[in-house]
Design a protein around this motif. Structure first.
Motif, PDB file in Angstrom:
ATOM      1  N   ALA A  93      -4.572  -5.097   9.443  1.00 46.56           N
ATOM      2  CA  ALA A  93      -4.852  -4.042   8.469  1.00 46.56           C
ATOM      3  C   ALA A  93      -4.125  -2.800   8.947  1.00 46.56           C
ATOM      4  O   ALA A  93      -4.073  -2.525  10.145  1.00 46.56           O
ATOM      5  CB  ALA A  93      -6.348  -3.785   8.354  1.00 46.56           C
ATOM      6  N   PHE A  94      -3.535  -2.073   8.000  1.00 49.09           N
ATOM      7  CA  PHE A  94      -2.831  -0.858   8.370  1.00 49.09           C
ATOM      8  C   PHE A  94      -3.117   0.241   7.366  1.00 49.09           C
ATOM      9  O   PHE A  94      -3.608   0.003   6.271  1.00 49.09           O
ATOM     10  CB  PHE A  94      -1.322  -1.103   8.488  1.00 49.09           C
ATOM     11  N   THR A  95      -2.786   1.447   7.771  1.00 46.75           N
ATOM     12  CA  THR A  95      -2.838   2.586   6.872  1.00 46.75           C
ATOM     13  C   THR A  95      -1.443   3.183   6.801  1.00 46.75           C
ATOM     14  O   THR A  95      -0.620   2.951   7.691  1.00 46.75           O
ATOM     15  CB  THR A  95      -3.877   3.635   7.332  1.00 46.75           C
ATOM     16  N   SER A  96      -1.182   3.913   5.736  1.00 45.03           N
ATOM     17  CA  SER A  96       0.129   4.504   5.516  1.00 45.03           C
ATOM     18  C   SER A  96      -0.020   5.663   4.526  1.00 45.03           C
ATOM     19  O   SER A  96      -0.939   5.660   3.702  1.00 45.03           O
ATOM     20  CB  SER A  96       1.092   3.455   4.937  1.00 45.03           C
ATOM     21  N   LEU A  97       0.872   6.604   4.604  1.00 45.95           N
ATOM     22  CA  LEU A  97       0.871   7.677   3.605  1.00 45.95           C
ATOM     23  C   LEU A  97       1.221   7.137   2.226  1.00 45.95           C
ATOM     24  O   LEU A  97       0.926   7.760   1.210  1.00 45.95           O
ATOM     25  CB  LEU A  97       1.854   8.784   4.008  1.00 45.95           C
ATOM     26  N   ASP A  98       1.856   5.962   2.190  1.00 46.92           N
ATOM     27  CA  ASP A  98       2.284   5.343   0.933  1.00 46.92           C
ATOM     28  C   ASP A  98       1.271   4.336   0.394  1.00 46.92           C
ATOM     29  O   ASP A  98       1.623   3.476  -0.410  1.00 46.92           O
ATOM     30  CB  ASP A  98       3.616   4.611   1.152  1.00 46.92           C
ATOM     31  N   ILE A  99       0.025   4.415   0.806  1.00 45.90           N
ATOM     32  CA  ILE A  99      -0.957   3.378   0.510  1.00 45.90           C
ATOM     33  C   ILE A  99      -1.083   3.072  -0.984  1.00 45.90           C
ATOM     34  O   ILE A  99      -1.308   1.932  -1.374  1.00 45.90           O
ATOM     35  CB  ILE A  99      -2.324   3.739   1.134  1.00 45.90           C
ATOM     36  N   ARG A 100      -0.881   4.044  -1.824  1.00 44.45           N
ATOM     37  CA  ARG A 100      -1.040   3.831  -3.277  1.00 44.45           C
ATOM     38  C   ARG A 100       0.106   3.039  -3.889  1.00 44.45           C
ATOM     39  O   ARG A 100       0.004   2.570  -5.019  1.00 44.45           O
ATOM     40  CB  ARG A 100      -1.193   5.172  -3.973  1.00 44.45           C
ATOM     41  N   LYS A 101       1.194   2.890  -3.164  1.00 39.06           N
ATOM     42  CA  LYS A 101       2.348   2.162  -3.688  1.00 39.06           C
ATOM     43  C   LYS A 101       2.198   0.650  -3.562  1.00 39.06           C
ATOM     44  O   LYS A 101       2.862  -0.098  -4.262  1.00 39.06           O
ATOM     45  CB  LYS A 101       3.625   2.587  -2.958  1.00 39.06           C
ATOM     46  N   PHE A 102       1.322   0.187  -2.671  1.00 44.34           N
ATOM     47  CA  PHE A 102       1.200  -1.242  -2.411  1.00 44.34           C
ATOM     48  C   PHE A 102       0.399  -1.941  -3.490  1.00 44.34           C
ATOM     49  O   PHE A 102      -0.504  -1.364  -4.090  1.00 44.34           O
ATOM     50  CB  PHE A 102       0.544  -1.481  -1.044  1.00 44.34           C
ATOM     51  N   LYS A 103       0.751  -3.204  -3.713  1.00 41.61           N
ATOM     52  CA  LYS A 103       0.047  -4.051  -4.678  1.00 41.61           C
ATOM     53  C   LYS A 103      -0.282  -5.380  -4.004  1.00 41.61           C
ATOM     54  O   LYS A 103       0.464  -5.838  -3.145  1.00 41.61           O
ATOM     55  CB  LYS A 103       0.918  -4.300  -5.906  1.00 41.61           C
TER      56      LYS A 103
END
Length: 116
Positions: free
Chosen positions: A52-62
């Motif tokens: 599991a990871f976090t990223s500033l781009d989290i909303r871009k993933f599907k």
């Protein structure tokens, strides 16, 4: 959970079939499902079958996105890990992924890291 003394306590129930290790490992990703877009990530936990990871781009993933992830373990050798993963779950603050080729045993590099 509420105790008979009326105090309330937070409880976390873990139903995973594999042991996970909490981490804070910086790395990068390439999202092959979205035109090979790239970015930074922080691996929050890892097992022999996924992470599991976090990223500033989290909303871009599907869900279903295919990624390449790279990071170094915080072991004595700073072991480099390069894995192909599939996004399985997107939560408010993290992305859950499954390795395309999981180790499935604790004999490999990740297995030794997770149980150490």
């Amino acid at each position: 959970v509420r105790c008979s003394c009326n105090k309330t306590f937070m409880v976390v129930l873990e139903f995973r079939s594999r042991v996970r290790r909490k981490t804070h490992l910086r790395g990068t990703y390439i999202n092959h499902s979205q035109g090979d877009s790239t970015g930074l990530l922080i691996v929050q936990d890892i097992s022999v079958t996924g992470l599991a990871f976090t990223s500033l781009d989290i909303r871009k993933f599907k869900e279903g996105d295919e990624l390449s992830v790279e990071f170094n373990l915080d072991d004595d050798h700073r072991t480099e890990v390069k894995k192909e993963v599939i996004v399985k779950d997107i939560r408010q603050r993290s992305v859950g992924c499954e390795f395309e080729n999981p180790e499935l045993t604790f004999g490999g590099v990740l297995g030794n890291y997770v149980i150490s």
